[in-house]
Design an enzyme around this catalytic site. Structure first.
Site, PDB file in Angstrom:
ATOM      1  N   ASP A   1       0.274  -1.398   0.231  1.00  0.00           N
ATOM      2  CA  ASP A   1      -0.071  -0.273   0.128  1.00  0.00           C
ATOM      3  C   ASP A   1       1.173   1.828   0.058  1.00  0.00           C
ATOM      4  O   ASP A   1       1.709   1.190   0.625  1.00  0.00           O
ATOM      5  CB  ASP A   1      -1.085   0.103   1.198  1.00  0.00           C
ATOM      6  CG  ASP A   1      -0.473   0.101   2.748  1.00  0.00           C
ATOM      7  OD1 ASP A   1       0.580  -0.158   2.978  1.00  0.00           O
ATOM      8  OD2 ASP A   1      -0.775   0.894   2.921  1.00  0.00           O
TER       9      ASP A   1
ATOM     10  N   GLU B   1       0.413  -1.017   5.570  1.00  0.00           N
ATOM     11  CA  GLU B   1       1.041  -0.735   6.861  1.00  0.00           C
ATOM     12  C   GLU B   1       1.249   1.192   6.626  1.00  0.00           C
ATOM     13  O   GLU B   1       1.471   1.165   7.793  1.00  0.00           O
ATOM     14  CB  GLU B   1       2.212  -1.137   5.436  1.00  0.00           C
ATOM     15  CG  GLU B   1       3.647  -0.950   7.344  1.00  0.00           C
ATOM     16  CD  GLU B   1       4.253  -0.090   7.253  1.00  0.00           C
ATOM     17  OE1 GLU B   1       5.252  -0.196   7.851  1.00  0.00           O
ATOM     18  OE2 GLU B   1       4.571   1.024   5.977  1.00  0.00           O
TER      19      GLU B   1
END
Length: 408
Positions: free
Chosen positions: A80, A175
């Site tokens: 991400d 994350e």
């Protein structure tokens, strides 16, 4: 190095921005695009036991090339990108043989990446830089790390003469919003220790990070005509401003460095009836971390006494300093350090002014120091990554695998 570059550009162009307001995993559906692509790519290069679960966590195995009993190690990155700046429509630009001068990212908007402001750029003169077009982030955090892990596994598969034990790789969603490790199955991963490829400058090797907490503040007010407001109006925005003003003025990110902690106001909204804010609290020292939370609670309590309980405060711990979990197995840091030095890289061992999946995973039973991925200026339009740093990170991964087998 061209295959590394093309792999990174492919990943970077996929929008994988995470969303802190979502309660799904992954937090955005678009993260599945890269997750599915990665699972297919791992299969394609010859990795075994490739899995992708219902939350988009990916794991795969590089089989051992030796009969020796070698500890199973792992390498982990997240796919991400930060919601701090848009990751939609990323259009990477490749600057070959960088001349050490200003790079005009976007002429129309006069956005310039300059070594006069970002001094570390000068060390990459003559190298190949991947930059943005000035309208998005780049996504080197942490698509550079993914690129390096996949490329290292591909290299080891193509060179079975290199002795190494079983290696596991893992790629995670979310994350950037603090959830990357929340649903990571440490037992299924099956490694004794791992390394996150999620650092910045070439040579970075980190095994301590911030203790972290997220803060939500909500203030309820009462709107009354200002001409008749005395003793009646409760101005939520003003109360919130008073609370924030009570915090130490210079204990913020823009005034701190090294192991110094901070309070960081990340968003604020409000009117007379209602005001809200979000912030984060960070400190490497666990005692000081607790004192920071205690101070915020005390200020809130005092203002609630003054303003008839107008304020709601929520503080949630996010992750802790992984140093406590790494020091008992410090040999894993030494192996990474030896790998770098053998490749002519000067290790930069320093605390992370942030956190990685590794900090949470270390407390879940998987010690995870952090290694450089090569990028700079994460989470914004000035983000860039030198291709040569990514190549060196690939070599470090390969060398760690070799050394782990050699020391077994």
């Amino acid at each position: 190095m061209e295959h590394i570059l093309e792999r990174f550009l492919t990943y970077a162009r996929m929008d994988t921005e995470s969303d802190p307001e979502s309660d799904t995993t992954p937090s955005t559906a678009k993260q599945w695009d890269l997750a599915n692509y990665l699972a297919e790519e791992l299969e394609r290069i010859g990795m075994q036991d490739v899995t992708i679960d219902e939350n988009a966590y990916i794991m795969a195995t590089l089989p051992a090339t030796t009969d020796k009993e070698v500890p199973v190690i792992g390498f982990i990155s997240h796919f991400d990108t930060s919601p701090d700046f848009t990751g939609a429509g990323v259009n990477p630009r490749v600057i070959r043989n960088y001349d050490g001068k200003d790079i005009v990212l976007n002429e129309e908007k006069n956005i310039v990446l300059s070594p006069s402001y970002f001094e570390e750029m000068r060390q990459y003169k003559g190298q190949t830089l991947v930059v943005t077009d000035g309208t998005t982030l780049l996504g080197a955090d942490d698509k550079a790390g993914i690129t390096e892990i996949v490329s290292a596994m591909e290299y080891l598969l193509q060179h079975p003469e290199i002795e190494h034990g079983k290696v596991r790789v893992g790629f995670t969603p979310d994350e950037e919003i603090g959830r990357g490790a929340h649903k990571f199955d440490v037992k299924a991963f099956g490694a004794e220790w791992a390394y996150t490829m999620d650092g910045s400058t070439i040579g970075e090797l980190e095994y301590e990070n911030f203790n972290a907490a997220g803060v939500k503040i909500s203030v309820k007010g009462k709107s009354v005509h200002p001409g008749y407001a005395k003793g009646k109006m409760v101005n939520a925005s003003r109360i919130l401003n008073e609370l924030i003003s009570c915090l130490p003025e210079y204990e913020t990110p823009e005034f701190t460095s090294g192991r110094e902690g901070f309070y960081h106001l990340t968003s604020i909204n409000g009117d007379i009836e209602h005001a809200s804010a979000q912030m984060i609290i960070r400190d490497h020292d666990s005692t000081l971390f607790k004192k920071r939370k205690k101070l915020l609670r005390r200020i809130t309590a005092e203002l609630n006494h003054k303003y008839n309980n107008a304020i709601e405060l929520e503080i949630k711990d996010q992750y802790y300093n992984m140093r406590e979990k790494i020091e008992p197995v410090y040999h894993i840091v030494e192996t990474a350090k030896e790998a770098m030095e053998s490749l002519g890289i000067t290790p930069i061992i320093k605390p992370i002014r942030g956190g990685t999946d590794g900090s949470q995973l270390s407390y879940m039973g998987l010690p995870c120091p952090n290694i450089f991925a090569g990028g700079h200026n994460f989470h914004g339009k000035y983000e860039y990554v030198p291709l040569e740093s990514m190549q060196k990170a690939v070599e470090v991964i390969v060398k760690i695998c070799e050394l782990t087998a050699k020391k077994a």
